[in-house]
Write a protein that holds these residues in place. Structure first.
Motif, mmCIF file in Angstrom:
data_model
loop_
_atom_site.group_PDB
_atom_site.id
_atom_site.type_symbol
_atom_site.label_atom_id
_atom_site.label_comp_id
_atom_site.label_asym_id
_atom_site.label_seq_id
_atom_site.Cartn_x
_atom_site.Cartn_y
_atom_site.Cartn_z
ATOM 1 N N ASN A 1 34.432 44.126 34.808
ATOM 2 C CA ASN A 1 33.428 43.730 35.798
ATOM 3 C C ASN A 1 32.293 42.893 35.199
ATOM 4 O OD1 ASN A 1 34.771 45.275 37.858
ATOM 5 N ND2 ASN A 1 33.877 47.109 36.913
ATOM 6 N N ASN B 1 33.064 36.650 35.558
ATOM 7 C CA ASN B 1 34.300 36.377 36.312
ATOM 8 C C ASN B 1 35.497 37.157 35.776
ATOM 9 O OD1 ASN B 1 34.073 34.760 34.018
ATOM 10 N ND2 ASN B 1 35.511 33.251 34.800
ATOM 11 N N PHE B 2 35.254 38.179 34.957
ATOM 12 C CA PHE B 2 36.318 39.048 34.449
ATOM 13 C C PHE B 2 36.201 40.407 35.141
ATOM 14 C CE2 PHE B 2 35.502 36.033 31.071
ATOM 15 C CZ PHE B 2 36.757 35.702 30.592
ATOM 16 N N SER B 3 37.132 40.721 36.038
ATOM 17 C CA SER B 3 37.077 42.038 36.667
ATOM 18 C C SER B 3 37.729 43.085 35.767
ATOM 19 C CB SER B 3 37.756 42.014 38.043
ATOM 20 O OG SER B 3 39.111 41.637 37.928
ATOM 21 N N CYS C 1 30.094 41.398 37.893
ATOM 22 C CA CYS C 1 31.224 40.656 38.458
ATOM 23 C C CYS C 1 31.019 40.332 39.936
ATOM 24 C CB CYS C 1 32.521 41.438 38.274
ATOM 25 S SG CYS C 1 33.992 40.531 38.785
ATOM 26 N N PHE D 1 33.395 39.401 41.932
ATOM 27 C CA PHE D 1 34.609 39.681 42.698
ATOM 28 C C PHE D 1 34.777 41.168 43.017
ATOM 29 C CE2 PHE D 1 35.857 36.126 39.722
ATOM 30 C CZ PHE D 1 35.464 35.123 40.603
ATOM 31 N N THR D 2 33.887 41.992 42.504
ATOM 32 C CA THR D 2 33.949 43.432 42.771
ATOM 33 C C THR D 2 32.566 43.895 43.244
ATOM 34 O OG1 THR D 2 33.320 44.054 40.503
ATOM 35 C CG2 THR D 2 35.675 43.749 40.956
ATOM 36 N N SER E 1 42.811 31.725 36.137
ATOM 37 C CA SER E 1 42.350 32.501 37.293
ATOM 38 C C SER E 1 43.541 33.186 37.954
ATOM 39 C CB SER E 1 41.654 31.587 38.302
ATOM 40 O OG SER E 1 40.487 31.030 37.733
ATOM 41 N N LYS F 1 41.159 35.675 41.907
ATOM 42 C CA LYS F 1 40.166 34.721 41.397
ATOM 43 C C LYS F 1 39.509 35.160 40.105
ATOM 44 C CE LYS F 1 37.554 32.367 44.229
ATOM 45 N NZ LYS F 1 36.570 31.997 45.273
ATOM 46 N N SER F 2 39.690 36.424 39.691
ATOM 47 C CA SER F 2 39.117 36.841 38.419
ATOM 48 C C SER F 2 39.924 36.241 37.266
ATOM 49 C CB SER F 2 39.092 38.367 38.318
ATOM 50 O OG SER F 2 40.405 38.889 38.266
ATOM 51 N N THR F 3 39.294 36.147 36.117
ATOM 52 C CA THR F 3 39.913 35.500 34.963
ATOM 53 C C THR F 3 40.637 36.527 34.094
ATOM 54 O OG1 THR F 3 38.303 33.712 34.922
ATOM 55 C CG2 THR F 3 39.456 34.163 32.868
#
Length: 605
Positions: free
Chosen positions: A10, A13-15, A63, A65-66, A339, A343-345
């Motif tokens: 998290n 951009n890394f979940s 993050c 994305f979360t 990605s 969408k997370s890396t």
């Protein structure tokens, strides 16, 4: 000692990502994929130039994305042999595995709310203990140079460090001799100052300045201003020393950012060598350089890559957009970020990988700067030869598929060597498409009649790509497999090169192959181009200025197109560039539009 793995949860951009590193690691990937974010994560724990305020968590570190209000960064080290590490951090090293875990844990109440962080160390994830300070940075740290570096400041800093180290390891005899020289230098510099003071125009300028200043304010009367040189004391003298180039015994300052970059790395290497030369190193430093290729031409990029890999005796982490550096790097040292669907890396194959290395080495001589371009692509269209590359790049321009903007590469496999490229692209998690000819191959049989038979090699080749994709990634090709079963025995041992039969098989397979990103030519590029539309046919006739009879014209023009196919294609698209827009609604353009859709799906456009 080696940083072997970075775990991110998290963070930016890394979940959720686990990334393996080698002693030398090259981080590659498209723009904005997170290369700098990965480096920033390592810096939070290891960069001693960052202050306590610098490492405080910010909202943008959590993050996007979360919905978690926490993130964690864990560095795992192994191969720990240095005494300085054992002396300072021995209690946190696992006796069995030899691993050291270092973690950064951040939390916040709500977005925009209060934030806290802890730094922990331990022999495993389960046994991490909070550290009250960053004391470990004295023996374990990261030396970092960013992409937007001020190279002059770095040079000045590293030059001073090198001189300090060399000064500290002098023998008594060397120190005594140097002190004698320094006394001569001080005497000489004082003499220079006196000689400058004696110059009439310098003396006159000083007098005029003092007269004017005295008129401006009373307190200037007690001070005297002179023009001269700032003579440093012996302790500060080496700080005034500059890096100079000499040409015909004439000194000039080191100029050009490319040369300064190389000089900086040379200073780093010299310092590292001095530290290694002692009985025991006082610290372990990981070198991290973002975009080392800046301001260097391709030859120097390759040489720099070779030097960093072969001669810098410490762990090195690079980020780069240079295919020249990627080409020269050890295949087992490449970390490709991309990605994922959410969408997370993440890192392809978890970072450095023997699988990826094996696929890269499998390319043998084909692994050059051109093919290394695909490392940085989000989508690759594989074609058979250079004429297809020329054609599809020109066609993309005319139908408004911006290859560079969309990060799409078109790569020639130089014949039919698709398999190795497909395996590499799968290992790197890069989406690939294929455009291949629908060719007949003649087969000579020794014991069966007829002696010569044919097979639809292009269709068989296209099918093999789909089955390879299924094998490598688990792709569902159920519908294609039904079609293959229905045509079992119909693709080989054919008595003649029957054009109507080729057209029939093409019609049966084209759509299902296309659904699996495999685009089969009707016949070949030249045939398909000639028969694509009347406008292209007329332009081709004009190009060759043919006067053949009408019943011979088609076949003969196609043969002329094939005679020197790459040379023909280069000059044809140059002279008849505009006519390619007429191909927008033909099957020739479909691979490019599919590439565009692939990118749009990745970007959620």
């Amino acid at each position: 000692m080696k940083l072997s793995k970075v775990m991110l949860r998290n963070y930016r951009n890394f979940s959720s990502a686990e990334i393996n590193f080698n002693k030398k690691s090259l981080i590659i990937g498209a723009n904005d994929v997170g290369k700098s974010n990965l480096i920033d994560a390592i810096r939070l724990l290891l960069d001693k130039t960052l202050s306590e305020n610098d490492i405080e968590p910010a909202d943008e570190d959590f993050c996007a994305f979360t919905e978690y209000n926490s993130f964690e960064i864990i560095l795992i080290f192994n191969e720990i042999e240095e005494e300085c590490i054992w002396a300072k951090l021995g209690q946190y090293i696992n006796d069995s595995t030899g691993e050291l875990y270092l973690g950064y844990y951040a939390t916040r109440d709500t977005p925009g709310g209060t934030k806290k962080f802890e730094i922990k160390a331990g022999p495993s994830l389960e046994l991490l203990e909070e550290l009250q300070s960053r004391f470990y940075l004295k023996v374990l740290n990261l030396k970092y140079v960013g992409a937007s570096r001020n190279i002059d400041n770095f040079l000045r800093s590293q030059k001073n460090k090198l001189l300090e180290v060399l000064k500290s390891i002098r023998t008594e005899e060397q120190t005594s001799i140097d002190n004698g020289y320094m006394e001569q230098v001080r005497t000489f510099m004082n003499d220079v100052q006196e000689q400058i003071d004696s110059l009439s125009y310098v003396k006159s300028a000083g007098e005029k300045l003092n007269t004017t200043l005295a008129d401006l304010a009373e307190h200037h009367v007690s001070q005297e201003i002179k023009l001269g040189i700032d003579v440093p004391n012996s302790k500060d003298l080496f700080k005034k020393v500059q890096l100079l180039s000499y040409i015909n015994d004439q000194s000039i300052q080191v100029g050009g950012d490319g040369k300064k970059n190389q000089a900086f790395i040379a200073l780093w290497a010299a310092l590292n060598e001095l530290q290694k030369a002692g009985d025991q190193a006082e610290e372990v430093s990981i070198f991290c350089i973002e975009e080392p290729e800046a301001h260097l031409h391709p030859h120097q990029q390759r040489k720099l890559s070779e030097y960093l890999v072969q001669h810098l005796d410490t762990q090195v982490i690079l980020t780069s957009h240079s295919p020249y550096i990627a080409t020269e790097f050890d295949p087992y040292s490449i970390v490709r970020l991309y990605s994922s669907i959410d969408k997370s890396t993440v890192a392809a194959r978890g970072g450095v990988s023997h699988e990826v290395a094996g696929k890269i080495k499998g390319l043998e001589f084909r692994s050059n700067a051109l093919s290394s371009e695909v490392y940085f692509s989000d989508c690759v269209l594989l074609v058979e030869g250079s004429s297809e590359v020329i054609f599809y790049k020109a066609l993309a321009n005319q139908i408004n598929v911006d290859l560079d903007k969309l990060n799409i590469s078109i790569l020639s496999v130089e014949g039919v060597g698709f398999k190795r490229y497909i395996e590499l692209l799968e290992a790197l998690n890069i989406t690939w498409l294929v455009r291949t000819d629908n060719d007949y191959f003649k087969v000579t049989r020794k014991k069966k009649e007829p002696k010569e038979v044919y097979r639809l090699a292009g269709v068989q080749r296209a099918i093999s790509f789909a089955t390879l994709k299924k094998e490598l990634s688990g792709l569902n090709i159920e519908q294609l497999e039904k079609l293959i079963k229905q045509n079992e025995g119909k693709l080989s041992n054919l008595p003649t090169r029957d054009e109507e039969y080729r057209e029939q098989i093409y019609t049966e397979f084209y759509t299902e192959l296309k659904n699996n990103n495999i685009f089969l030519a009707n016949v070949g590029l030249e045939e398909d181009l000639y028969h694509s539309c009347n406008e292209l046919k007329e332009n081709l006739k004009s190009y060759f200025e043919t006067k053949l009879d009408e019943d011979e014209e088609d076949e003969d023009i196609i043969e002329l197109m094939k005679k020197k196919k790459s040379t023909f294609m280069f000059h044809f698209v140059e002279q008849h560039f505009e006519c390619l827009k007429n191909l927008r609604d033909t099957t020739l353009a479909e691979p490019l539009f599919k590439c565009q859709k692939v990118i749009e799906s990745l970007r959620y456009v």
